[in-house]
Design a protein around this motif. Structure first.
Motif, PDB file in Angstrom:
ATOM      1  N   ASP A  20      26.676 -56.333   2.939  1.00  0.00           N
ATOM      2  CA  ASP A  20      25.454 -57.471   3.814  1.00  0.00           C
ATOM      3  C   ASP A  20      24.569 -57.885   2.322  1.00  0.00           C
ATOM      4  N   SER A  22      20.891 -58.234   4.352  1.00  0.00           N
ATOM      5  CA  SER A  22      19.935 -57.494   3.896  1.00  0.00           C
ATOM      6  C   SER A  22      19.507 -56.072   3.460  1.00  0.00           C
ATOM      7  N   MET A  25      19.543 -53.732   6.104  1.00  0.00           N
ATOM      8  CA  MET A  25      20.853 -53.045   6.704  1.00  0.00           C
ATOM      9  C   MET A  25      21.513 -52.831   6.040  1.00  0.00           C
ATOM     10  N   ASP A  66      29.037 -57.245   6.484  1.00  0.00           N
ATOM     11  CA  ASP A  66      27.976 -57.851   7.820  1.00  0.00           C
ATOM     12  C   ASP A  66      29.022 -59.104   8.032  1.00  0.00           C
ATOM     13  N   CYS A  93      30.138 -55.457  11.502  1.00  0.00           N
ATOM     14  CA  CYS A  93      29.310 -54.990  10.785  1.00  0.00           C
ATOM     15  C   CYS A  93      28.282 -56.588  12.005  1.00  0.00           C
ATOM     16  N   SER A  94      28.039 -57.023  13.382  1.00  0.00           N
ATOM     17  CA  SER A  94      27.764 -57.709  13.547  1.00  0.00           C
ATOM     18  C   SER A  94      26.697 -57.016  14.455  1.00  0.00           C
ATOM     19  N   SER A  95      26.258 -59.080  14.281  1.00  0.00           N
ATOM     20  CA  SER A  95      24.361 -59.177  15.637  1.00  0.00           C
ATOM     21  C   SER A  95      25.314 -59.164  17.135  1.00  0.00           C
ATOM     22  N   THR A  97      25.110 -61.390  18.856  1.00  0.00           N
ATOM     23  CA  THR A  97      25.051 -62.568  19.961  1.00  0.00           C
ATOM     24  C   THR A  97      25.981 -63.298  19.899  1.00  0.00           C
ATOM     25  N   GLY A 100      27.715 -64.198  16.229  1.00  0.00           N
ATOM     26  CA  GLY A 100      28.068 -62.867  15.773  1.00  0.00           C
ATOM     27  C   GLY A 100      29.266 -62.343  16.817  1.00  0.00           C
ATOM     28  N   ALA A 117      27.808 -52.797  16.058  1.00  0.00           N
ATOM     29  CA  ALA A 117      26.851 -53.394  16.446  1.00  0.00           C
ATOM     30  C   ALA A 117      25.700 -53.100  15.654  1.00  0.00           C
ATOM     31  N   LYS A 118      24.914 -54.161  15.048  1.00  0.00           N
ATOM     32  CA  LYS A 118      24.033 -53.967  14.390  1.00  0.00           C
ATOM     33  C   LYS A 118      22.557 -53.078  14.953  1.00  0.00           C
ATOM     34  N   THR A 120      19.498 -52.642  17.565  1.00  0.00           N
ATOM     35  CA  THR A 120      17.997 -53.679  18.104  1.00  0.00           C
ATOM     36  C   THR A 120      17.161 -52.503  19.363  1.00  0.00           C
TER      37      THR A 120
END
Length: 415
Positions: A20, A22, A25, A66, A93-95, A97, A100, A117-118, A120
């Motif tokens: 990843d 980040s 993350m 990621d 590992c998905s956002s 969106t 994503g 899903a990450k 939030t």
């Protein structure tokens, strides 16, 4: 003195490579992995290119990858991993969106084993770790064959697609040695289904990507599918499958008539039910069963649930149902499959060697509910064979679709 047997050494922890861009993350995922004694961090990388350089040296049992990264993104990295001879499970590992979700669906169809899903909107780091661990740890354990029996067995080199790989170690099909409560029974010779129901979870997009394009444009029945997935993802899954299949594929809508030759994907976070009549006051144009979308409580921790679809469809179609349980973790679909068989329906289950995780189909097989247990690449032809009688009895059911032009040369496999 009688020598005591040496106790078996505990299995070594599964080694996880975290990829990843980040740092936050990466630290979050490291905390999740470290929260379970059966897992350990094998290494971390900040982009796909770096991950590819260290895979051979850290020898991970599973990769957390990621979706969106600089230098080399997750989809490109996945394709490079899948081009290698070893088959390492990969969880994307998905956002949550549009971008994503779209890339994640493509990755799952390209051989990723699963996704997460990450987190939030969590109030604290500890809450984020807890929420992510609740979703991610069971998937890691299942895909590394360290999960509890309720998660089902997993392939040592998931994913299971393509169906065979020269690098894959030989395996004895588990189905050959199952102690069935009742032996599989062949479908009755006069069986003529009115609809096909499919339940699938982990490994599902890749399985559907192989199965559904094998059904011709002249297929005479509606197909209703529950794939465990969030709402944003099911929309992109339907769009991708629609671009690849001769049949029309779309996400289910409230009050929509169930039409022959259409494939309906349950909307994420909504149960898909089948009703004999529309609840919409202005709906008078069709006597066909209709779809109902509800937000009733999850069943088997799932919404949509396979059990809900199977149970409500059996109430409408009775025994004229062909159920198919594909790869997936857990046992959603088991109770619904029992109801389907009690009504006289026929059930197919994917076998263990071609399943990413043999939880859902394994539960059905071990309960003796499957009429046939088949490898993934044999299921489409069996659906066609069992539907041939329906094709002969109702040749005028289907609506004309532009994609069907020139499809009349497709032959049916007769029983």
């Amino acid at each position: 003195m009688i020598p005591q047997p040496t106790p078996a050494a505990p299995p070594r922890p599964a080694r996880i490579l975290i990829v990843d861009d980040s740092a936050v993350m990466r630290a979050l995922l490291r905390s999740v992995v470290s929260s379970d004694s059966r897992l350990e961090v094998a290494g971390t990388a900040s982009d796909g290119a770096s991950a590819l350089r260290v895979i051979d040296s850290v020898r991970p049992d599973l990769i957390l990858l990621d979706v969106e990264m600089p230098v080399m993104d997750g989809l490109s990295t996945l394709r490079q991993i899948r081009a290698r001879p070893t088959r390492i499970p990969v969880i994307m590992c998905s956002s949550l969106t549009q971008r994503g979700a779209q890339v994640t669906i493509e990755a799952l169809a390209s051989g990723a084993s699963d996704y997460v899903a990450k987190p939030t909107g969590q109030p604290s780091r500890e809450a984020a770790v807890q929420a992510l661990a609740q979703d991610l740890v069971p998937k890691i354990l299942a895909l590394t064959a360290l999960g509890s029996p309720s998660h089902g067995s997993a392939r040592g080199h998931a994913s299971a697609f393509p169906l065979s790989s020269p690098a894959a170690p030989p395996r004895t099909p588990v189905t050959a040695n199952l102690a069935f409560s009742t032996p599989p029974q062949q479908p009755p010779s006069g069986f003529a289904p009115a609809a096909v129901l499919i339940g699938v979870s982990t490994g599902g997009p890749a399985a559907l990507d192989l199965l559904l394009p094998g059904l011709p444009a002249a297929f005479p029945l509606p197909i209703l599918i529950v794939q465990h997935m969030p709402e944003l993802f099911t929309k992109h899954l339907a769009e991708r499958l629609d671009s690849r299949c001769p049949l029309r594929v779309h996400e289910a809508a409230e009050g929509e008539p169930v039409r022959p030759g259409h494939i309906y994907i349950a909307k994420g976070d909504w149960h898909m039910e089948v009703s004999a009549h529309s609840a919409m006051p202005d709906h008078h144009s069709s006597s066909a069963p209709v779809l109902r979308l509800t937000r009733q409580a999850p069943e088997n921790h799932c919404r949509p649930s396979v059990d809900v679809l199977f149970r409500t469809a059996a109430a409408v179609y009775s025994g004229r149902l062909l159920g198919v349980i594909l790869t997936g973790m857990g046992h959603d679909g088991l109770a619904g499959s029992r109801i389907l068989r009690q009504h006289g329906g026929v059930l197919l289950a994917q076998d263990e060697p071609t399943s990413a995780v043999w939880g859902m189909p394994g539960a059905v097989a071990q309960a003796g509910l499957a009429n046939r247990i088949l490898p993934l690449n044999a299921i489409a032809s069996e659906i066609l064979r069992l539907s041939a009688r329906s094709q002969r009895e109702a040749p005028d059911l289907r609506e004309t679709d532009p994609r069907e032009a020139g499809a009349s040369g497709i032959g049916w496999v007769t029983p």
